[in-house]
Every structure is written in structure tokens, then in C-alpha cells.
Motif scaffolding. Structure first.
Motif, PDB file in Angstrom:
ATOM      1  N   GLY A 186      38.184  35.324  44.654  1.00 33.67           N
ATOM      2  CA  GLY A 186      38.378  35.631  43.246  1.00 33.67           C
ATOM      3  C   GLY A 186      37.093  36.121  42.611  1.00 33.67           C
ATOM      4  N   LEU A 187      37.221  36.695  41.420  1.00 35.98           N
ATOM      5  CA  LEU A 187      36.084  37.118  40.627  1.00 35.98           C
ATOM      6  C   LEU A 187      36.187  36.461  39.265  1.00 35.98           C
ATOM      7  CD1 LEU A 187      37.418  39.908  42.122  1.00 35.98           C
ATOM      8  CD2 LEU A 187      35.171  40.737  41.475  1.00 35.98           C
ATOM      9  N   VAL A 238      31.700  45.065  42.598  1.00 32.80           N
ATOM     10  CA  VAL A 238      31.713  43.787  43.332  1.00 32.80           C
ATOM     11  C   VAL A 238      33.073  43.591  44.004  1.00 32.80           C
ATOM     12  CG1 VAL A 238      31.543  41.282  43.134  1.00 32.80           C
ATOM     13  CG2 VAL A 238      29.988  42.734  41.830  1.00 32.80           C
ATOM     14  N   ALA A 239      34.136  43.952  43.286  1.00 33.95           N
ATOM     15  CA  ALA A 239      35.475  43.819  43.853  1.00 33.95           C
ATOM     16  C   ALA A 239      35.625  44.655  45.119  1.00 33.95           C
ATOM     17  CB  ALA A 239      36.519  44.238  42.820  1.00 33.95           C
ATOM     18  N   ALA A 240      35.088  45.872  45.102  1.00 32.55           N
ATOM     19  CA  ALA A 240      35.177  46.735  46.279  1.00 32.55           C
ATOM     20  C   ALA A 240      34.438  46.119  47.464  1.00 32.55           C
ATOM     21  CB  ALA A 240      34.618  48.118  45.961  1.00 32.55           C
ATOM     22  N   PHE A 241      33.276  45.540  47.201  1.00 31.63           N
ATOM     23  CA  PHE A 241      32.542  44.874  48.287  1.00 31.63           C
ATOM     24  C   PHE A 241      33.341  43.700  48.843  1.00 31.63           C
ATOM     25  CE2 PHE A 241      29.778  41.262  49.401  1.00 31.63           C
ATOM     26  CZ  PHE A 241      29.203  41.773  50.560  1.00 31.63           C
ATOM     27  N   LEU A 242      33.903  42.873  47.942  1.00 30.51           N
ATOM     28  CA  LEU A 242      34.660  41.706  48.393  1.00 30.51           C
ATOM     29  C   LEU A 242      35.886  42.103  49.209  1.00 30.51           C
ATOM     30  CD1 LEU A 242      34.596  39.412  45.225  1.00 30.51           C
ATOM     31  CD2 LEU A 242      33.272  39.146  47.322  1.00 30.51           C
ATOM     32  N   ALA A 243      36.472  43.240  48.872  1.00 30.90           N
ATOM     33  CA  ALA A 243      37.657  43.702  49.585  1.00 30.90           C
ATOM     34  C   ALA A 243      37.315  44.314  50.938  1.00 30.90           C
ATOM     35  CB  ALA A 243      38.406  44.727  48.739  1.00 30.90           C
ATOM     36  N   SER A 244      36.049  44.629  51.147  1.00 30.78           N
ATOM     37  CA  SER A 244      35.637  45.336  52.354  1.00 30.78           C
ATOM     38  C   SER A 244      35.325  44.382  53.508  1.00 30.78           C
ATOM     39  CB  SER A 244      34.399  46.186  52.053  1.00 30.78           C
ATOM     40  OG  SER A 244      33.233  45.366  51.982  1.00 30.78           O
ATOM     41  N   ARG A 246      32.624  44.178  54.969  1.00 37.08           N
ATOM     42  CA  ARG A 246      31.253  43.689  54.862  1.00 37.08           C
ATOM     43  C   ARG A 246      31.191  42.300  54.220  1.00 37.08           C
ATOM     44  NH1 ARG A 246      27.778  49.061  53.011  1.00 37.08           N
ATOM     45  NH2 ARG A 246      28.610  50.462  54.622  1.00 37.08           N
ATOM     46  N   ALA A 247      32.260  41.904  53.565  1.00 33.09           N
ATOM     47  CA  ALA A 247      32.312  40.580  52.943  1.00 33.09           C
ATOM     48  C   ALA A 247      33.116  39.606  53.800  1.00 33.09           C
ATOM     49  CB  ALA A 247      32.912  40.675  51.548  1.00 33.09           C
ATOM     50  N   SER A 248      33.118  39.822  55.100  1.00 33.95           N
ATOM     51  CA  SER A 248      33.968  39.029  55.998  1.00 33.95           C
ATOM     52  C   SER A 248      33.664  37.538  55.975  1.00 33.95           C
ATOM     53  CB  SER A 248      33.833  39.555  57.435  1.00 33.95           C
ATOM     54  OG  SER A 248      32.480  39.481  57.858  1.00 33.95           O
ATOM     55  N   GLY A 249      32.479  37.160  55.506  1.00 29.96           N
ATOM     56  CA  GLY A 249      32.120  35.743  55.456  1.00 29.96           C
ATOM     57  C   GLY A 249      32.543  35.039  54.179  1.00 29.96           C
ATOM     58  N   LEU A 250      33.174  35.756  53.274  1.00 28.71           N
ATOM     59  CA  LEU A 250      33.563  35.172  51.989  1.00 28.71           C
ATOM     60  C   LEU A 250      35.057  34.918  51.932  1.00 28.71           C
ATOM     61  CD1 LEU A 250      31.470  37.173  49.347  1.00 28.71           C
ATOM     62  CD2 LEU A 250      31.417  34.711  49.714  1.00 28.71           C
ATOM     63  N   THR A 251      35.427  33.659  51.776  1.00 30.14           N
ATOM     64  CA  THR A 251      36.821  33.299  51.550  1.00 30.14           C
ATOM     65  C   THR A 251      36.879  31.923  50.892  1.00 30.14           C
ATOM     66  OG1 THR A 251      39.048  33.169  52.539  1.00 30.14           O
ATOM     67  CG2 THR A 251      37.231  32.164  53.775  1.00 30.14           C
ATOM     68  N   GLY A 252      37.963  31.650  50.190  1.00 30.77           N
ATOM     69  CA  GLY A 252      38.142  30.356  49.546  1.00 30.77           C
ATOM     70  C   GLY A 252      37.194  30.114  48.394  1.00 30.77           C
ATOM     71  N   THR A 253      36.712  31.176  47.772  1.00 28.79           N
ATOM     72  CA  THR A 253      35.730  31.020  46.708  1.00 28.79           C
ATOM     73  C   THR A 253      35.986  32.019  45.589  1.00 28.79           C
ATOM     74  OG1 THR A 253      33.356  30.819  46.256  1.00 28.79           O
ATOM     75  CG2 THR A 253      34.037  32.648  47.648  1.00 28.79           C
TER      76      THR A 253
END
Length: 264
Positions: A186-187, A238-244, A246-253
Motif C-alpha cells: 500500500g501507499l 513510487v507506485a510504479a516502483f512498487l509495482a515493478s 525491482r520492488a520484489s522484496g516489499l510485501t505486507g507493508t
């Protein structure tokens, strides 16, 4: 290299300020877009902007609170595109009758409205998207909240509890879906002047406080570290980065975009 090259993304609430900004940035980063909203006109306008800029976007009118409508829509998307990589929930509801009313004067139905509507929209779009994504073992589910989820703010009715519920749902979805290859993030932005939300927050306070629109923005900006408010473009990038990938380590946050006004 484009962050979202060859990604298929659905954006619910694409006719709004946040949904439209995210759509334009996703398209610029190479995504194939399917844009949905409660009213065809605003969504169509965003799709036309995307196509005029050289991107790919198809607009549709979808009632996000209707489970059958969302399911049929996502079925049509996967039939056309072959898959679904990103589901972004930017759905908003009118707050004019909620904001500015003390909790002691707010009836139960108006208090519950944002809690029910925001969480139902996020739950339906996430669950129905996840069913398509699990088949491929990959996908990103996203939503937007606000700093009301983590701090007490007067005269916002059930808006704060609604945002807190969405962030809790992000964590719960990730706990179940991450082992299946999906990410849920989420953002959490604060008071972007280009959005309808900040205007709606200002209007009921204007007469009582005597603040002008410019003074209201300044008062909010002084709470941030850089003493300014975030722009839609900043959120969208930021949303585009999170969707990519490259943000594979981000989840549940939920990523804190309040520019320091809310401590983690």
C-alpha cells in the motif's frame, strides 16, 4: 529500461486524481492498462490521455462494490490480455456529508459508510485479482490509504478506521498470498493539493477556522519535514516502483509517503 514493460495493470478508480496520475505513470513505464471507474466519462478521459501520449489503455465503467461486475470485468481483461500482473485500487467515495461532523453528532450509517465502502472495494478487487494471479504464481496487489490510519484526526468520521482496516487487510492478504508468489503493498500519502480529498477536508473547516485555502495548505505543509506537500507525480512514481520487479522484496507493508509528518 522501463519499469513496467510488458506488465498488464488494472486500475480501479482510474477517473480520480490518484488513479489518473498512476495510470499515466504506469503507461509511461510501459504497462498495458485497463482502466475502470464508476463513471465512464472521467475514465475515458484518462485513457485518451494515455493513448495520445503513445501508451495503451482501455476504459470501462465498473461498479467496484458489485462483486459480479468486478469478476466479469477481470475475466474480460484476462481474456483480452492473457494475464493480470498488477491490480491497483484507487477507489474513493464522496466525503462531503461525513467530514466536519463531530463523532457525537454522526449517525451510525454515515460513520460506517467509508469503512464498508473502502474495505469492500479493496477486498473485492484484491481477492478477484488474486484468483487470476495465483494461476501464474506472480502479481502485485496495491491500494492507497492516508495518515488517518495511524493518527487521530478530528472531524473525519469513519474515514480513519476505514484506512486502518485497509492497511490491516494489506498485511492479511500478503500473509496468505506471498507464499503463492504474489505481493501486496500500500501507499500512505498525505494531503496532496491536486486531489479532491484535501479540498473536502478544507471546506467544512474554512468557516470555523477562518483559514484561506493557501493558509490551510501551509498549515498542513509545516507538519512535514521538507515543509511542503507531496505531488501526485511523486506518489505515482513510487507506485510504479512498487509495482515493478525491482520492488520484489516489499510485501505486507504500507509505504509511508507523509514526508515525515507521521513517524514510522
Amino acid at each position: 529500461m522501463l519499469l513496467l514493460k510488458d506488465k498488464v495493470a488494472v486500475i480501479h478508480g482510474a477517473g480520480g486524481a490518484i488513479g489518473g496520475a498512476v495510470a499515466r505513470t504506469f503507461a509511461a513505464e510501459g504497462a498495458e492498462l485497463f482502466l475502470a471507474g464508476r463513471r465512464q466519462g472521467p475514465v475515458e478521459a484518462v485513457a485518451e490521455d494515455v493513448v495520445a501520449a503513445g501508451g495503451s489503455a482501455v476504459a470501462a465503467e465498473v461498479d467496484v462494490l458489485d462483486e459480479g461486475a468486478v469478476d466479469r470485468y477481470l475475466r474480460s481483461v484476462t481474456e483480452q490480455a492473457g494475464r493480470l500482473d498488477v491490480s491497483f485500487d484507487a477507489v474513493g467515495i464522496p466525503n462531503a456529508e461525513i467530514l466536519g461532523v463531530p463523532l457525537t453528532d454522526l449517525d451510525a450509517e454515515r460513520f460506517a459508510l467509508p469503512i464498508t465502502a473502502y474495505t469492500r472495494a479493496y477486498f473485492l478487487t484484491a481477492r478477484l485479482a488474486a484468483r487470476r494471479m495465483v494461476e501464474r504464481g506472480s502479481g502485485v496487489i496495491m491500494t492507497v490509504t492516508a495518515l488517518h490510519s495511524r493518527t487521530g484526526i478530528p472531524l473525519v468520521g469513519g474515514y480513519g478506521p476505514a484506512m486502518a482496516a485497509k492497511e490491516a487487510l494489506t498485511r492479511a492478504l500478503s500473509a496468505e498470498l506471498a507464499p503463492l508468489g504474489l505481493r501486496v503493498v500500500g501507499l500512505r500519502p498525505q494531503a496532496m493539493p491536486e486531489t479532491r480529498t484535501i479540498r473536502e477536508a478544507f471546506q467544512p473547516r474554512a468557516e470555523a477556522s477562518g483559514l484561506t485555502w493557501e493558509q490551510w495548505q501551509h498549515a498542513l505543509a509545516t507538519r512535514t519535514h521538507p515543509r511542503r506537500l507531496m505531488s501526485l507525480d511523486e506518489l505515482a512514481h513510487v507506485a510504479a516502483f512498487l509495482a515493478s520487479d525491482r520492488a520484489s522484496g516489499l510485501t505486507g507493508t504500507t509505504v509511508n509517503l507523509t514526508m515525515g509528518s507521521l513517524d514510522d
